[in-house]
Design a protein around this motif. Sequence first.
Motif, PDB file in Angstrom:
ATOM      1  N   ARG A  89       0.856  -1.191   0.000  1.00 61.22           N
ATOM      2  CA  ARG A  89       0.000   0.000   0.000  1.00 61.22           C
ATOM      3  C   ARG A  89       0.887   1.234   0.000  1.00 61.22           C
ATOM      4  NH1 ARG A  89      -3.606  -0.612   4.618  1.00 61.22           N
ATOM      5  NH2 ARG A  89      -5.039  -1.668   3.185  1.00 61.22           N
ATOM      6  N   VAL A  90       0.883   1.953  -1.103  1.00 59.70           N
ATOM      7  CA  VAL A  90       1.710   3.147  -1.253  1.00 59.70           C
ATOM      8  C   VAL A  90       0.879   4.368  -0.893  1.00 59.70           C
ATOM      9  CG1 VAL A  90       3.123   4.520  -2.816  1.00 59.70           C
ATOM     10  CG2 VAL A  90       3.054   2.023  -3.056  1.00 59.70           C
ATOM     11  N   LYS A  91       1.372   5.146   0.047  1.00 56.64           N
ATOM     12  CA  LYS A  91       0.631   6.305   0.546  1.00 56.64           C
ATOM     13  C   LYS A  91       0.783   7.491  -0.412  1.00 56.64           C
ATOM     14  CE  LYS A  91       0.953   6.938   5.126  1.00 56.64           C
ATOM     15  NZ  LYS A  91       1.582   7.076   6.463  1.00 56.64           N
ATOM     16  N   LEU A  92      -0.337   8.097  -0.740  1.00 51.74           N
ATOM     17  CA  LEU A  92      -0.333   9.331  -1.529  1.00 51.74           C
ATOM     18  C   LEU A  92      -1.052  10.402  -0.707  1.00 51.74           C
ATOM     19  CD1 LEU A  92      -1.335   8.010  -5.090  1.00 51.74           C
ATOM     20  CD2 LEU A  92       0.963   8.373  -4.169  1.00 51.74           C
ATOM     21  N   PRO A  93      -0.323  11.133   0.137  1.00 55.27           N
ATOM     22  CA  PRO A  93      -0.969  12.161   0.952  1.00 55.27           C
ATOM     23  C   PRO A  93      -1.766  13.150   0.100  1.00 55.27           C
ATOM     24  CG  PRO A  93       1.260  11.765   1.724  1.00 55.27           C
ATOM     25  CD  PRO A  93       1.104  10.990   0.450  1.00 55.27           C
ATOM     26  N   MET A  94      -3.022  13.370   0.491  1.00 59.00           N
ATOM     27  CA  MET A  94      -3.967  14.218  -0.262  1.00 59.00           C
ATOM     28  C   MET A  94      -4.170  13.702  -1.684  1.00 59.00           C
ATOM     29  SD  MET A  94      -4.983  16.756   1.781  1.00 59.00           S
ATOM     30  CE  MET A  94      -5.415  18.211   0.833  1.00 59.00           C
ATOM     31  N   GLY A  95      -3.704  12.499  -1.978  1.00 57.06           N
ATOM     32  CA  GLY A  95      -3.865  11.913  -3.307  1.00 57.06           C
ATOM     33  C   GLY A  95      -2.854  12.381  -4.332  1.00 57.06           C
ATOM     34  N   GLY A  96      -1.902  13.253  -3.926  1.00 57.95           N
ATOM     35  CA  GLY A  96      -0.986  13.850  -4.893  1.00 57.95           C
ATOM     36  C   GLY A  96      -0.032  12.852  -5.532  1.00 57.95           C
ATOM     37  N   VAL A  97       0.093  12.939  -6.858  1.00 58.82           N
ATOM     38  CA  VAL A  97       0.974  12.032  -7.594  1.00 58.82           C
ATOM     39  C   VAL A  97       1.500  12.756  -8.827  1.00 58.82           C
ATOM     40  CG1 VAL A  97      -0.902  11.027  -8.974  1.00 58.82           C
ATOM     41  CG2 VAL A  97       1.150   9.658  -8.479  1.00 58.82           C
ATOM     42  N   THR A  98       2.732  12.451  -9.207  1.00 60.26           N
ATOM     43  CA  THR A  98       3.374  13.100 -10.355  1.00 60.26           C
ATOM     44  C   THR A  98       3.428  12.153 -11.551  1.00 60.26           C
ATOM     45  OG1 THR A  98       5.628  12.364  -9.882  1.00 60.26           O
ATOM     46  CG2 THR A  98       4.860  14.345  -8.727  1.00 60.26           C
ATOM     47  N   PRO A  99       3.699  12.689 -12.751  1.00 64.70           N
ATOM     48  CA  PRO A  99       3.840  11.820 -13.925  1.00 64.70           C
ATOM     49  C   PRO A  99       4.940  10.776 -13.761  1.00 64.70           C
ATOM     50  CG  PRO A  99       3.611  14.108 -14.601  1.00 64.70           C
ATOM     51  CD  PRO A  99       3.768  14.125 -13.117  1.00 64.70           C
ATOM     52  N   ASP A 100       6.076  11.187 -13.208  1.00 62.22           N
ATOM     53  CA  ASP A 100       7.168  10.231 -13.011  1.00 62.22           C
ATOM     54  C   ASP A 100       6.750   9.104 -12.070  1.00 62.22           C
ATOM     55  OD1 ASP A 100       8.721  11.752 -14.670  1.00 62.22           O
ATOM     56  OD2 ASP A 100       9.952  12.638 -13.083  1.00 62.22           O
ATOM     57  N   GLN A 101       5.940   9.433 -11.089  1.00 61.75           N
ATOM     58  CA  GLN A 101       5.491   8.406 -10.157  1.00 61.75           C
ATOM     59  C   GLN A 101       4.522   7.431 -10.820  1.00 61.75           C
ATOM     60  OE1 GLN A 101       4.126  10.965  -6.992  1.00 61.75           O
ATOM     61  NE2 GLN A 101       6.073  10.844  -5.904  1.00 61.75           N
TER      62      GLN A 101
END
Length: 617
Positions: A89-101
């Motif tokens: 389970r990978v945490k994404l605080p506030m759901g934020g994610v980048t293209p590289d991710q």
Amino acid sequence: MEPASLDTTKAENGGAGQASGARIGSLENPEVLENVPGHVIPILEQEFDDFDTESTRFLKGALEEDDFIKFRLKQGVYGQRQPDVQMIRVKLPMGGVTPDQLDAFAAVIDEYVPLRKGHITTRQNIQMHHIPLPDVAKLMREIAEVGLSSREGCGNTMRNVTGDPRAGTLEGELFDITPYAGAYVRYFVRHPTTQAMPRKVKTAFSATDEDNAITRIHDMAFVPKLRDGVRGVEVRVGGGTSIMPRLAPTLYEFVELDNGDYLKVTEACMRIFDRQDFLRVNRARARIKVLVDKVGIDEFRQMVEEELEGEWVSERDFSLEEILFEHDEEQNAPAKPERHSSANGDAREFTHFLESNVTPQRQEGFSTVEVVVRRGDLTPEQLRGLGQIMREYTGGYARTTVQQNLVLRWVRDEAIYEVWQRLVEHGLADAGADEISDVVSCPGTDSCKLGITSSMGLNQAISERLTAMEIDDALTRKIHIKMSGCPNGCSQHHIANIGFYGASFKVGEHTIPAYIPHIGGAFEGGDVRYGHRLKARLPAKRVPEAVERWVRFYESERADGEEFNVFVERVGTPEFEARVKDLTMPIEFNLENMSHFIDWTKNVPFEVVRGEGECAV
């Protein structure tokens, strides 16, 4: 349009004592805080080495299973009902994610995930399933290269901090709550008080009083407030779903943000919670809501006031200077294009998409675009496709949602049609975001040890039935449907207009997968309430028929302009029970009825197989 992307290679707010040339996250350069979405949690490489060591000891029989479980849960690695494989389970605080991710997710899914999909959860995480234990540390290292962390994604810790995916872009916002949510994550990750609490703690930060973060169902929650020009939050504590649903009452109407008081108050709550040994006796009920429910919110507030008088307060640094998550997305937003495409020919599908999936930002000329992700599942090809769309059309900004979707931010209004066309190429252009067809479910028996039924399979079956119904009524489209594979409620079925949780019943020596329905829940516009549990137990294969009957009942009998929940309260739950009474009738076990004894998407006779869940380990 020229591709645009965030520079995720430079630390904007590096930790003290950084060693030049040292690998980020190494012992020589242990903590780097990058103020870039998706890079909220600092990486510590030693944790991966530790995981390698401990998992090897376990596989060799040198470490007891109970000890290993506690260790791996803090690293966000969760046991599945299938033997010898893990969920990460990978945490994404506030759901934020980048293209590289997103590209990194695609790469590790290709390499290590047999089912070739990542799953967006109702906690805005991304989960990957069926990973052999020897591959776990390798996967964790690879995603760490782009700033992703599974640290404390499981276990009795501070879980992923969720929030409104449109925070910072909404009309009516007092201010953007994102920087303070990021500081909260950074303060409590690896915090000594929050490593072995009686149970997990779920936190949400709302952006406005509309409360799209659904703060009332959380252990700790915050709603932005202004008082005489000072930024603060209303603090709520003690909400939760599962077997004891409670709505979080207000602990304080106003607590300051910039001086760190909201962190201080939260830590006081956690210290009190951590000391409640009576909660540790029954881990299934060991949530902070049980304490608040037992003593009452006024008494709990008094406990917090007394805790804030303790010596520990002077030993802490609550200043936000080093941990505030400051990032100006607007400065990286795409420039206005010199030319753009527009819809031509039969534009009905795009028009519906525009109406249901696109929300104008308060920043003139920009909109957010919500991508419907069926059952929350994304393939590596879709992840890479979304990453490229983000680079070209959003400046690199997107957030996952609690409805298991993805919101593209900072899309130029002129580019919306082009974005839609690109989404069509990747099978992600469905209209109806957050509408009746956008069904939400937990993984159920596909992977969860506690799962009773295949909630993902039911999701697909209901979605197909709704598509066949060709619903075009605007009020009907506003209905929300959610289902969980057990009573715990990871899909948040309690607050759906129509919700279900997995169950079963016996027919002689045989067992039928079944669901318990809930009607009339709500979570929008600040109105959060739990639905009425119906006196009915529906065989799984009959649930889509029940949904259609209830929807058609509502459409045919409602008053002019009457929304679904108002209709429910007016006609009463017995009417809904009566509409499906024949569907609850016993089923004879024979060749003609055999399918009822087999769960959705499965090909073997149903049986209840429930392991010991790790949510309460």
